[in-house]
Write an enzyme that holds these catalytic residues in place. Structure first.
Site, PDB file in Angstrom:
ATOM      1  CG  ASN A   1     -13.964 -25.592 -48.743  1.00 42.59           C
ATOM      2  OD1 ASN A   1     -13.821 -25.837 -47.541  1.00 42.59           O
ATOM      3  ND2 ASN A   1     -14.744 -24.635 -49.185  1.00 42.59           N
TER       4      ASN A   1
ATOM      5  CD  GLU B   1     -11.391 -12.012 -37.441  1.00 44.68           C
ATOM      6  OE1 GLU B   1     -10.488 -12.875 -37.339  1.00 44.68           O
ATOM      7  OE2 GLU B   1     -12.450 -12.201 -38.041  1.00 44.68           O
TER       8      GLU B   1
ATOM      9  CD  GLU C   1     -13.360 -22.995 -44.740  1.00 45.85           C
ATOM     10  OE1 GLU C   1     -12.855 -23.765 -43.902  1.00 45.85           O
ATOM     11  OE2 GLU C   1     -14.584 -22.918 -44.926  1.00 45.85           O
TER      12      GLU C   1
ATOM     13  CG  PHE D   1     -35.425 -20.321 -44.544  1.00 46.52           C
ATOM     14  CD1 PHE D   1     -35.598 -20.451 -45.911  1.00 46.52           C
ATOM     15  CD2 PHE D   1     -35.462 -19.055 -43.994  1.00 46.52           C
ATOM     16  CE1 PHE D   1     -35.794 -19.330 -46.709  1.00 46.52           C
ATOM     17  CE2 PHE D   1     -35.651 -17.935 -44.772  1.00 46.52           C
ATOM     18  CZ  PHE D   1     -35.825 -18.071 -46.143  1.00 46.52           C
TER      19      PHE D   1
ATOM     20  CD  GLU E   1     -15.192 -21.461 -48.827  1.00 43.94           C
ATOM     21  OE1 GLU E   1     -16.095 -22.143 -49.314  1.00 43.94           O
ATOM     22  OE2 GLU E   1     -15.148 -21.143 -47.614  1.00 43.94           O
TER      23      GLU E   1
ATOM     24  CE  LYS F   1     -12.746 -22.224 -39.479  1.00 46.59           C
ATOM     25  NZ  LYS F   1     -13.476 -21.543 -40.323  1.00 46.59           N
TER      26      LYS F   1
END
Lengths: 510, 662
Positions: free
Chosen positions: B290, B200, B288, B348, B275, B116
């Site tokens: 992928n 942040e 990030e 869910f 992303e 990250k």
């Protein structure tokens, strides 16, 4: 002349009013419909023809002061359900609490006699406080007259009872001798002796609902075959149920058109049996995928769930299904499931309804409770019922068919007509593990050897082909083709003719 | 070209890869665990290798077993799909060592993007916009205020060890930073025993938008536009679409250029996804990258006409990209929904079980596309992701794609396990979704209490009534045919039925035609044509505005109809029946608040209470194991235990009573 016509109309109006506005209101207040309203919903519109509307009980010294009410607490006659004839009686709780007098009983006997003469089923809507005590022994005689007719009609015409209010004491024995009993949840109950008597005799504290409500009789006692939410639901379901029944023991079950193809394939049935033999699966999925349009009318769903019974149709024609349910007690046979299925098999046999049996049975349930309870005689009921049945019998073994339970479940040996097996079938005296532990007793302390032997046994015997070699299985079929194969078997057996030796009657182990 | 590709994956993505390989004339090898022995990907592949027991940690994730399967079958390339070993640099290296091609990026690129902090630094260096913030721990309030000023308000104050919203504060001013810093620190200390805090930029009304990149080994990098995946639930994407309703050409160009720059900077090749999080003012920040094929790649394929798997295979084979950036054209709009085995009504929770009935809508691969690894009779097991299928639709514009999605969802008939098609249909019909006003909080904001299907209203309600009455009349007419009078199957009468839904009852008169019906509902009228046959659980009819599909479950003498995410229990009665039905008492469902019920099917591990025991709210009652997870059930209020209905070792059905209170 007009006077006379008016008089008739006035008498009719009077009779239709039953116990009067106040009592009708009370009946509605309890969430129940009146006897006549029920018939309106049960029968095709304008099809009801009433008999005995003006019947009254002759007074005696106890009832001299009570004004008689025409009809005497029961509405009787005949009508149509989807165009098919049916005799009905509907007890009117607004008239003397629906209590049974001699005349009341006579009206019921009258429709039963006509039903017998004409080969038409009888549907009884029960809502009665019991015997009319003022009538004394006359009402007892009335009950017995009905009982005798229930017995005479049994196996000749279908008899169905809907319990839509109280049904207590001797009154319970008429429904008990009919073929099917349905109850309304919360507003109906059945018991031989009520909570007060129970309290004095056995000191048990129990409510009417606990003692004889719909949930008691559909789960614990198995007296009732199904329960429905309210009167409207009950009557709609009765219509649906009636569509399955033949008129009498000389007629074939009804047929209606369906666009569901007889050769519909169900590829997913090829994966219904789990790879692990210990894992259950839902036999109702098989029934649902085989039967026309997935429409299955299950009976006694909440009692003895290890066997599933009910009606469906194949190519539009009524079929009775009996199936072991691996989801409950591994689908074994026990006292309750044997009794449940035996009575159903006998009903089907009485009325020319072919029986389709799905077998996945690991054996009989062991234990003192079962042995002390008489599993020997109760298990024999199912064996007896299947063995004496002469209707078309199509059997499919999906997985386990072990030991004596294999014989019982409509096997070839007790005149199963067409006996199929899926390739996953295991027809054997017992499961591989049990067999190995007996045959190789000397190895029983060596788990590795036992396991190897078990595997060997499974390989050799846990399949349908040994039985097929001996001709005990007519064919090993692809699961996906099950519907087509059963439909074809039933077509083949359409004109099956088989008779048991003459006898006064059999002596089934009751 | 490769001779044989092994797919180190399962389910729909394995099937997806096999499909492209087949089209290219390449042989395929599937791998499977015990749970997947009869699975679709195994049946589709030319060869299949068994790699162990059901848990992924003992099969799909075990590099050695995959490598052994490669050796045994002589496969010369491996496609990893997504998940499992797809972003494992060691796996890519191991394949390199074996001389087998990895259909994915180089190991170093995987490693660089896998970290990250590292990836963010790399992105920064490549000129990619990142979320402004201060990654080191902050000493005190004064420093916090200073940093917040530099980052720009609003800011997010976050505990290093945080999670689940704990130790998180949003601050719009210095005062709020002052207060938020202290409370976040306290909370972090007490919750995690770690009071390190960082700050942040807080992204308001965040949207998740990602760029698909494609790079070859010859230094060519292009992007294939964006996908918006803002409809998420607990960081799980639920609905994806391409393009995004939020982007304009300029922004797409900027995000695409940055993504390509990042890919180039790390020596990327193959398909990859960058992303971004996008705020309400259209600022975008790198999240990030992928380094694999994304689940939602079909929407990109549908609007670009490309086969991404084919592209990946060609790149892995050393080929140059056959198209340049200017060749990439975006055609229309595509939407994808993820059909999950889950129970939207129970928050869910994942559902498992056999797909007793599974009938997918008609797919043509162009307007409707279904990517799945299951069929009727398949088992949704507890071992893997409970996704049943990805359903993607394409249209000339967004509305057309959404309409096609709605139609497809209406026809998606699944029984045997819980599923979310009605929930997805409800999202598709949601005005905010249709307007494209999306954020990653969409589901949390619009379905705060989970999802329960609404009852139909207005014109939709009339359709429900019409369909139910039509069906009922057909059944009733058929039933009459078993009678002696042999009436025709087509109902001839127009006697109005009373159709009951909820508390409302409508008079519905149906006039049957051979190919449909004209229906009058309390003076309103509608017509449809249909070739429905009795017993079919899916009812499709053509109304004046097109085809509508309803799902029908017969429940005794009633019907449950589902359409457009709306559901209704419908009863069709004669007028007299309806009048008498009014007299029926309303039955109040049993009060279940006195019971502790099993929230899911599972195994009862332990019961912590005994009969007669007083229990206070929050106290442990029982532990239920399901999906390999132990769920502690606690008392919701004070009470005394009346009955314990189940014991340890019992298998429980959903809603089965475990403990009853007095």
């Amino acid at each position: 002349m007009q006077d006379i016509l008016d008089q008739l109309e006035a008498r009719r109006v009077r009779a239709r009013l039953g116990g009067g506005e106040r009592r009708i209101e009370a009946q509605h207040g309890k969430g129940k419909l009146t006897a006549r309203e029920r018939l309106e919903l049960l029968l095709d519109e304008n099809s009801f023809e009433e008999f005995g509307m003006f019947v009254e009980q002759a007074p005696n010294e106890m009832t001299a002061d009570i004004e008689p009410i025409p009809g005497d607490g029961v509405v009787t006659g005949w009508g149509l359900i989807n165009g098919r004839k049916v005799f009905v009686f509907s007890q009117d709780f607004t008239v003397f609490g629906g209590s049974l007098s001699e005349a009341h009983a006579q009206k019921i006997c009258n429709v039963m006699d006509m039903a017998m003469k004409n080969g038409v089923p009888v549907l009884g809507l029960n809502d009665s406080g019991g015997a009319r005590i003022q009538e004394g022994v006359g009402s007892l005689a009335g009950y017995a007259d009905v009982f005798q007719r229930n017995v005479n009609a049994s196996g000749v015409i279908p008899q169905v009872s809907a319990i839509m209010g109280p049904c207590a004491g001797g009154a319970v024995y008429s429904p008990a001798m009919t073929d099917f009993i349905f109850m309304v949840q919360d507003t109906s109950y059945m018991f031989v002796t009520g909570p007060e008597v129970v309290k004095t005799v056995t000191h048990e504290d129990v409510t009417q609902e606990e003692l004889g409500g719909a949930s008691t009789h559909t789960t614990k006692s198995s007296v009732a075959d199904s329960a429905f939410e309210n009167d409207v639901e009950m009557l709609a379901q009765l219509r649906r149920f009636y569509d399955f029944l033949p008129m009498n023991n000389r007629e074939q079950p009804p047929v209606w058109p369906t666009s569901d193809p007889f050769d519909r394939e169900e590829p997913s049935l090829d994966t219904l049996i789990p790879s692990d033999p210990q894992k259950p699966y839902d036999i109702k999925e098989l029934i649902g995928k085989v039967v026309d349009e997935g429409d299955f009318f299950e009976l006694q769903e909440n009692h003895a769930g290890n066997i599933v019974i009910g009606f469906g149709r194949m190519e539009g024609r009524t079929v009775g299904f009996v199936a072991n349910q691996p989801m409950v007690l591994a689908g074994c046979l026990d006292i309750d499931s044997s009794k449940k299925a035996a009575r159903f098999v006998r009903f089907c046999d009485c009325f020319n309804i072919p029986i389709v049996t799905f077998v996945d049975v690991p054996g009989f349930l062991p234990g003192t409770a079962q042995e002390y309870g008489g599993i020997i005689k109760h298990g024999a009921k199912l064996l007896f019922a299947y063995a004496e049945a002469t209707v078309p019998k199509v059997t499919l073994i999906t997985r386990k068919a072990y030991g004596g339970a294999y014989d019982v479940m409509s096997s070839k040996h007790i005149r199963g007509d067409i006996n199929y097996a899926w390739p996953t079938a295991e027809i054997a005296v017992m499961g591989p593990k049990g067999a190995v532990e007996i045959i190789y007793r000397e190895d029983k302390n060596d788990p590795e050897k036992i396991e190897a032997r078990t595997e060997e046994y499974r390989e050799r015997f846990a399949n349908p082909f040994i039985a097929a070699q001996k001709g005990f299985i007519d064919d090993v079929i692809y699961p996906h083709s099950t519907r087509r194969r059963i439909c074809r078997a039933l077509r083949l057996l359409e004109n099956k003719s088989l008779e048991n030796p003459w006898k006064k009657h059999d002596n089934i182990p009751l | 070209m490769f001779k044989k590709i092994l797919i180190a994956n399962r389910g729909e993505i394995a099937c997806r890869v096999i499909r492209s390989a087949k089209d290219m004339g390449i042989a395929t090898v599937a791998v499977y665990s015990d749970a997947d022995a009869g699975a679709l990907h195994v049946r589709m592949a030319d060869e299949a290798v068994h790699i162990g027991p059901p848990p992924a940690s003992e099969s799909y994730l075990v590099m050695e077993k995959i490598l052994a399967a490669i050796r045994d079958t002589g496969a010369d390339a491996v496609h990893p799909g997504y998940g499992f070993l797809s972003e494992n640099a060691d796996f890519a290296r191991a394949l390199e060592a074996e001389g087998v091609a990895f259909i994915g990026p180089p190991p170093d690129a995987i490693a660089a993007m896998g970290d990250k902090i590292e990836s963010k630094k790399l992105a920064d260096a490549a000129g990619v916009s990142t979320v402004p913030g201060h990654m080191d721990t902050i000493a005190d309030v004064a420093e916090a205020v200073k940093i917040a000023g530099e980052v720009g308000y609003p800011v997010m104050i976050k505990a290093s060890a945080g999670g689940g919203g704990k130790g998180m504060r949003i601050a719009y001013s210095e005062d709020e930073v002052d207060e938020g810093f202290r409370s976040a620190q306290n909370e972090a200390r007490s919750s995690f025993g770690d009071d390190r805090i960082f700050i942040e930029k807080y992204v308001e009304e965040p949207r998740h938008i990602e760029i698909q990149v494609l790079a070859d080994a010859h230094g060519n990098v292009i992007h294939l536009g964006e996908r918006e995946c803002s409809i998420q639930r607990r960081h799980q994407k639920v609905v994806e679409e391409a393009p995004s309703p939020f982007l304009d050409a300029e922004m797409r160009e900027a995000m695409g250029a940055q993504s390509c720059a990042l890919a180039a900077a790390v020596g990327y090749r193959s398909a990859g996804t960058v992303e971004f999080i996008v705020d309400k003012d259209r600022n975008f920040y790198f999240l990030e990258m992928n380094t694999r094929l994304q689940v939602e790649h079909p929407v990109t394929e549908m609007i670009t006409g490309l086969d991404l798997v084919e592209q990946m295979i060609r790149v892995a084979n050393g080929e140059k990209l056959s198209l340049r950036q200017e060749d990439v054209k975006i055609d229309g709009w595509a939407v994808e929904t993820r059909v999950y085995a889950e129970d939207p009504r129970r928050n869910f929770l994942p559902a498992i079980g056999r797909l007793v009935r599974y009938r997918a809508p008609v797919q043509d691969g162009i307007n409707v596309r279904i990517d799945t690894g299951v069929g009727e009779g398949s088992e949704i097991s507890m071992f893997y992701d409970p996704m049943i299928a990805k359903l993607a639709t394409h249209g000339a514009d967004r509305n057309q794609a959404i309409t096609r999605m709605q139609d497809a969802l209406d026809g998606y008939f699944i029984r045997g396990t819980g599923h979310n098609t009605a929930f997805l249909a409800s999202i598709m019909a949601h005005p905010r979704f249709v307007e494209g006003r999306l954020t990653t909080n969409f589901i949390a904001e619009e379905y705060p209490d989970g999802y329960a299907p609404a009852a139909p209203e207005g014109a939709l309600r009339d359709r429900f009534s019409a369909v139910a009455a039509y069906i009922h009349g057909r059944f009733a007419a058929r039933a009459r045919q078993s009678g002696a009078n042999g009436s025709p199957e087509l109902p001839g009468n127009v006697t109005p039925w009373q159709v009951q839904m909820g508390d409302i009852s409508d008079a519905v008169a149906v006039t049957y035609r051979p190919d449909g019906a004209d229906v009058a509902i309390d003076g309103r009228s509608l017509s449809f044509s249909t070739d429905w046959t009795l017993g079919n659980p899916v009812f499709a009819a053509t109304f004046e505005d097109g085809v509508a599909t309803f799902q029908i479950d017969r429940t005794g003498v009633a019907y449950r109809l589902t359409h457009r995410g709306v559901e209704a229990n419908v009863r069709v009665l004669t007028p007299r029946g309806a009048a008498l039905d009014e007299r029926m008492p309303e039955k109040i469902p049993p009060d279940l608040s006195r019971f502790v019920l099993s929230p899911m099917p599972g195994l009862l591990v332990s019961v912590a209470v005994e009969e007669g025991m007083p229990v206070s709210a929050g106290e442990e009652i029982a532990v239920v194991e399901a999906m390999k997870m132990e769920n502690v059930l606690r008392a919701t209020s004070d009470g005394v235990v009346k009955t314990v209905h189940a014991g340890p070792g019992d298998s429980l059905a959903v809603d089965q009573a475990i403990v009853e209170f007095e």
